[in-house]
Design a protein around this motif. Structure first.
Motif, mmCIF file in Angstrom:
data_model
loop_
_atom_site.group_PDB
_atom_site.id
_atom_site.type_symbol
_atom_site.label_atom_id
_atom_site.label_comp_id
_atom_site.label_asym_id
_atom_site.label_seq_id
_atom_site.Cartn_x
_atom_site.Cartn_y
_atom_site.Cartn_z
ATOM 1 N N GLY A 155 -17.205 2.697 3.627
ATOM 2 C CA GLY A 155 -18.784 2.373 3.920
ATOM 3 C C GLY A 155 -19.198 0.834 3.969
ATOM 4 O O GLY A 155 -19.859 0.648 4.912
ATOM 5 N N TRP A 156 -18.333 0.188 2.952
ATOM 6 C CA TRP A 156 -18.588 -1.490 3.083
ATOM 7 C C TRP A 156 -18.133 -1.884 4.294
ATOM 8 O O TRP A 156 -18.689 -2.672 4.901
ATOM 9 C CB TRP A 156 -17.774 -1.995 1.946
ATOM 10 C CG TRP A 156 -18.660 -1.817 0.688
ATOM 11 C CD1 TRP A 156 -18.461 -1.154 -0.312
ATOM 12 C CD2 TRP A 156 -20.135 -2.302 0.181
ATOM 13 N NE1 TRP A 156 -19.243 -1.020 -1.436
ATOM 14 C CE2 TRP A 156 -20.234 -2.069 -1.097
ATOM 15 C CE3 TRP A 156 -20.587 -3.469 1.277
ATOM 16 C CZ2 TRP A 156 -21.479 -2.389 -1.440
ATOM 17 C CZ3 TRP A 156 -21.882 -3.729 0.488
ATOM 18 C CH2 TRP A 156 -22.264 -3.424 -0.692
ATOM 19 N N ASN A 157 -17.006 -1.349 4.953
ATOM 20 C CA ASN A 157 -16.314 -1.999 6.240
ATOM 21 C C ASN A 157 -17.385 -1.691 7.277
ATOM 22 O O ASN A 157 -17.402 -2.387 8.232
ATOM 23 C CB ASN A 157 -15.048 -1.257 6.320
ATOM 24 C CG ASN A 157 -13.648 -1.754 5.474
ATOM 25 O OD1 ASN A 157 -14.103 -3.269 5.046
ATOM 26 N ND2 ASN A 157 -12.729 -1.152 5.164
ATOM 27 N N SER A 162 -6.342 5.981 4.833
ATOM 28 C CA SER A 162 -6.019 6.100 3.314
ATOM 29 C C SER A 162 -7.069 5.227 2.657
ATOM 30 O O SER A 162 -6.868 5.256 1.387
ATOM 31 C CB SER A 162 -4.342 5.232 3.123
ATOM 32 O OG SER A 162 -4.770 3.888 3.357
ATOM 33 N N GLN A 163 -8.035 4.868 3.161
ATOM 34 C CA GLN A 163 -8.977 3.781 2.387
ATOM 35 C C GLN A 163 -10.068 4.847 1.537
ATOM 36 O O GLN A 163 -10.326 5.918 2.152
ATOM 37 C CB GLN A 163 -9.764 2.989 3.407
ATOM 38 C CG GLN A 163 -8.999 1.753 3.903
ATOM 39 C CD GLN A 163 -9.804 1.004 5.005
ATOM 40 O OE1 GLN A 163 -10.894 1.534 5.102
ATOM 41 N NE2 GLN A 163 -9.348 -0.038 5.286
ATOM 42 N N SER A 164 -10.585 4.416 0.619
ATOM 43 C CA SER A 164 -11.704 5.212 -0.189
ATOM 44 C C SER A 164 -12.733 5.286 0.721
ATOM 45 O O SER A 164 -13.042 4.558 1.234
ATOM 46 C CB SER A 164 -11.798 4.436 -1.506
ATOM 47 O OG SER A 164 -12.437 3.452 -1.397
ATOM 48 N N ASN A 219 0.995 -1.436 -0.047
ATOM 49 C CA ASN A 219 -0.207 -0.047 -0.027
ATOM 50 C C ASN A 219 0.776 1.298 -0.050
ATOM 51 O O ASN A 219 1.454 1.762 1.073
ATOM 52 C CB ASN A 219 -0.950 0.043 1.169
ATOM 53 C CG ASN A 219 -2.179 1.156 1.168
ATOM 54 O OD1 ASN A 219 -1.879 1.940 0.196
ATOM 55 N ND2 ASN A 219 -3.040 0.983 2.146
ATOM 56 N N THR A 220 1.147 1.769 -1.175
ATOM 57 C CA THR A 220 1.898 3.038 -1.324
ATOM 58 C C THR A 220 1.347 4.362 -0.784
ATOM 59 O O THR A 220 2.054 5.293 -0.897
ATOM 60 C CB THR A 220 2.642 3.014 -2.740
ATOM 61 O OG1 THR A 220 1.485 3.167 -3.525
ATOM 62 C CG2 THR A 220 3.385 1.893 -2.897
ATOM 63 N N THR A 221 -0.003 4.434 -0.801
ATOM 64 C CA THR A 221 -0.694 5.526 -0.521
ATOM 65 C C THR A 221 -0.590 6.007 0.951
ATOM 66 O O THR A 221 -0.614 7.064 1.437
ATOM 67 C CB THR A 221 -2.096 5.599 -0.636
ATOM 68 O OG1 THR A 221 -2.604 4.366 -0.056
ATOM 69 C CG2 THR A 221 -2.385 5.094 -2.283
#
Length: 117
Positions: free
Chosen positions: A59-61, A52-54, A31-33
């Protein structure tokens, strides 16, 4: 201390002296972000990974965790879920009926697998 070493990308459960530096390293999952935190930072690597998650992934998590909470609550508050299920069937609230019926069924399986009544 963490589940499987700092470089594995697993969630750290906490840290011992100097463990903040290990938690601040980039995850080895590629995960480079996620940028490494400054040395000595009190921000664990898990926090950086979550940030860093979209928004869609978050939302899904969140939905998955709310569903897991529902399963746990159904085991504890079984009568309330069953009375709600009856009420929602009368009102023909199909989405609530489907979710509540699934939660009640999962709670039954959880209780039978753990030896509960």
């Amino acid at each position: 201390a963490n589940l499987d070493g700092a470089e594995s990308g697993d969630i750290a459960l906490g840290w011992e002296d100097g463990g903040a530096d290990a938690c601040a390293q980039e995850s080895s999952a590629g995960n480079t972000t996620v940028q490494s935190a400054a040395s000595g930072s009190a921000v664990p690597g898990e926090v950086l990974r979550v940030l860093s998650q979209s928004p869609e992934c978050l939302g899904w998590n969140a939905a998955l965790n709310m569903y897991l909470l529902g399963v746990d609550l159904t085991v504890v508050c079984r009568d309330g879920f069953q009375s709600g299920l009856i009420k929602w069937r009368r009102r023909k609230e199909q989405a609530r009926v489907l979710i509540a019926a699934d939660l009640v069924e999962r709670a039954k399986r959880t209780l039978s697998s753990s030896g509960g009544s």
